[in-house]
Design a protein around this motif. Structure first.
Motif, PDB file in Angstrom:
ATOM      1  N   UNK A 155      21.976 -35.540  55.933  1.00 56.01           N
ATOM      2  CA  UNK A 155      22.469 -36.717  56.268  1.00 56.01           C
ATOM      3  C   UNK A 155      21.265 -37.922  55.746  1.00 56.01           C
ATOM      4  N   UNK A 156      20.268 -37.704  55.955  1.00 53.92           N
ATOM      5  CA  UNK A 156      19.268 -38.649  55.249  1.00 53.92           C
ATOM      6  C   UNK A 156      19.699 -38.965  53.791  1.00 53.92           C
ATOM      7  N   UNK A 157      20.009 -38.008  53.014  1.00 54.56           N
ATOM      8  CA  UNK A 157      20.257 -38.266  51.578  1.00 54.56           C
ATOM      9  C   UNK A 157      21.550 -38.994  51.446  1.00 54.56           C
ATOM     10  N   UNK A 158      22.428 -38.781  52.536  1.00 57.69           N
ATOM     11  CA  UNK A 158      23.735 -39.449  52.352  1.00 57.69           C
ATOM     12  C   UNK A 158      23.415 -41.032  52.654  1.00 57.69           C
ATOM     13  N   UNK A 159      22.645 -41.209  53.615  1.00 58.92           N
ATOM     14  CA  UNK A 159      22.162 -42.648  54.044  1.00 58.92           C
ATOM     15  C   UNK A 159      21.521 -43.576  52.803  1.00 58.92           C
ATOM     16  N   UNK A 160      20.858 -42.619  52.025  1.00 66.53           N
ATOM     17  CA  UNK A 160      20.385 -43.361  50.500  1.00 66.53           C
ATOM     18  C   UNK A 160      21.446 -43.568  49.832  1.00 66.53           C
ATOM     19  N   UNK A 220      13.894 -46.666  51.990  1.00 64.88           N
ATOM     20  CA  UNK A 220      13.706 -45.762  53.304  1.00 64.88           C
ATOM     21  C   UNK A 220      12.160 -46.304  53.801  1.00 64.88           C
ATOM     22  N   UNK A 221      12.656 -46.308  55.243  1.00 69.21           N
ATOM     23  CA  UNK A 221      11.216 -46.875  56.043  1.00 69.21           C
ATOM     24  C   UNK A 221      10.611 -45.442  56.403  1.00 69.21           C
ATOM     25  N   UNK A 222       9.373 -45.960  56.608  1.00 65.56           N
ATOM     26  CA  UNK A 222       8.494 -44.659  57.098  1.00 65.56           C
ATOM     27  C   UNK A 222       8.885 -44.220  58.520  1.00 65.56           C
ATOM     28  N   UNK A 223       9.357 -45.085  59.454  1.00 63.92           N
ATOM     29  CA  UNK A 223       9.825 -44.665  60.799  1.00 63.92           C
ATOM     30  C   UNK A 223      10.997 -43.993  60.571  1.00 63.92           C
ATOM     31  N   UNK A 224      11.811 -44.388  59.722  1.00 64.99           N
ATOM     32  CA  UNK A 224      12.994 -43.361  59.632  1.00 64.99           C
ATOM     33  C   UNK A 224      12.556 -41.978  59.210  1.00 64.99           C
ATOM     34  N   UNK A 225      11.589 -41.778  58.221  1.00 61.39           N
ATOM     35  CA  UNK A 225      11.286 -40.384  57.976  1.00 61.39           C
ATOM     36  C   UNK A 225      10.830 -39.826  59.026  1.00 61.39           C
ATOM     37  N   UNK A 240       7.404 -37.696  52.912  1.00 62.49           N
ATOM     38  CA  UNK A 240       8.572 -38.260  52.035  1.00 62.49           C
ATOM     39  C   UNK A 240       9.265 -37.119  51.488  1.00 62.49           C
ATOM     40  N   UNK A 241       9.107 -35.682  51.995  1.00 57.89           N
ATOM     41  CA  UNK A 241      10.299 -34.675  51.509  1.00 57.89           C
ATOM     42  C   UNK A 241      11.580 -35.124  51.535  1.00 57.89           C
ATOM     43  N   UNK A 271      12.065 -44.412  43.051  1.00 60.50           N
ATOM     44  CA  UNK A 271      13.212 -45.706  43.366  1.00 60.50           C
ATOM     45  C   UNK A 271      13.500 -45.663  44.754  1.00 60.50           C
ATOM     46  N   UNK A 272      13.905 -44.079  45.218  1.00 57.07           N
ATOM     47  CA  UNK A 272      14.235 -44.134  46.509  1.00 57.07           C
ATOM     48  C   UNK A 272      13.571 -44.547  47.693  1.00 57.07           C
TER      49      UNK A 272
END
Length: 339
Positions: A163-168, A105-110, A135-136, A100-101
């Motif tokens: 921080x990426x978790x909190x963005x989601x 999220x975009x590939x570029x952000x990862x 995608x980890x 779902x998540x």
């Protein structure tokens, strides 16, 4: 009959099941987990799914180390009555949340995530990075949010993942219009990563420079003897350097008599303290630390059915919690349901 609501902060942490744990794990996280289980609601994740992101060629190694890591947890003092120990791959809600998540999220952000960029370079993946590895951060976000963890102990280099978790979390809550998911705070330990006995890298199973929690007295003795000190400290009477001295780094992490340690540092700096004496003190410190852990570990290893029951019971509890979070999020987003 009503039961009291557990209002303690929720901690989620865990380890990849790629091998038994070592002293680096102990000083970096295990010691604090034993203390935190008394003040927090703690979930320990046996991260076998994550371990497969760069070990898919050897699933047997990942499988057999699930119980090995669980045994290490119990040996250092994790109490299954206080801490829920669970298996990542046995919690389907984590995979469903990850899927779902990925839509948020975009590939570029990862690819911009500093932790992932560094790990990709270290492993030499270049453009052949496994999709699961890239995608980890999303999978970790699923782990954290599924348990509604508010505290996640991580090393400083792992903080970007939180921080990426909190963005989601923020993006989904904005879409829903209310706070269904909760943000988490990174808990960075005061002690940095423990170097390997060779002093050239962090302590790591794959580097062959680690002291496992199950190390025998002879293995501990050999590891300490191989440690580097100050290459310019050629004679006992020579002044020596404490900074960058691997033996002192270990003493900083494990010596509980801080007054004695400061005296030893001063003595070494002015000269008169030999490396043999210094290493003998470190060996005595590590022998005293690991002897009871090794003994408890041997007892648990001799009762695999008992350990399996602990893991099975913890996973059942974790499954209830994570599936409740996924159901709540599905309903909040208005996703299609057959019920």
């Amino acid at each position: 009959m009503s039961f009291p609501i557990d209002t303690r902060p929720v901690i989620l942490t865990g380890d990849r099941t790629t091998g038994p744990l070592h002293l680096g794990h102990y000083v970096g996280s295990l010691k604090s987990r034993v203390a935190l289980q008394h003040s927090h609601r703690q979930f320990l994740l046996l991260a076998d799914t994550q371990a497969l992101t760069d070990n898919a060629h050897d699933p047997e190694k990942v499988r057999r180390n699930v119980l090995e890591v669980a045994i290490d947890y119990l040996a250092v003092g994790i109490d299954p009555a206080l801490t829920t120990i669970c298996v990542q791959s046995a919690l389907p809600a984590l995979a469903e949340l990850t899927l779902l998540y990925l839509n948020f999220v975009t590939v570029s952000r990862l690819e911009r995530n500093p932790t992932i960029k560094t790990e990709i370079q270290m492993r030499g993946f270049e453009r052949d990075v496994p999709a699961g590895f890239l995608c980890y951060p999303v999978a970790q976000a699923a782990d954290i949010t599924a348990f509604k963890a508010t505290v996640v102990p991580v090393g400083e280099d792992q903080a970007p993942l939180i921080e990426q978790t909190n963005e989601i979390v923020r993006r989904l809550n904005r879409q829903i219009g209310r706070d269904v998911l909760v943000e988490a705070a990174a808990m960075v330990p005061s002690v940095g990563r423990l170097p390997g006995v060779d002093g050239k890298a962090k302590m790591s199973k794959s580097q062959g420079n680690a002291i496992p929690l199950s190390a025998s007295p002879e293995e501990i003795r050999d590891a300490v003897r191989r440690m580097y000190t100050d290459p310019d400290h050629l004679r006992v009477g020579d002044p020596g350097k404490v900074e960058g001295n691997v033996v002192f780094t270990y003493l900083d992490a494990f010596c509980e008599d801080r007054g004695l340690l400061e005296e030893m540092k001063a003595h070494y700096r002015r000269g008169g303290l030999g490396d043999v004496t210094l290493k003998r003190h470190l060996e005595d410190t590590l022998q005293a630390l690991l002897a009871p852990i090794r003994e408890r570990r041997a007892r648990y290893a001799a009762e695999p059915d008992y350990v399996m029951e602990i893991v099975r019971d913890g996973t059942r509890k974790a499954k209830e919690r994570t599936e409740a979070t996924f159901a709540e999020l599905r309903n909040a987003l208005g996703l299609f349901s057959l019920t």
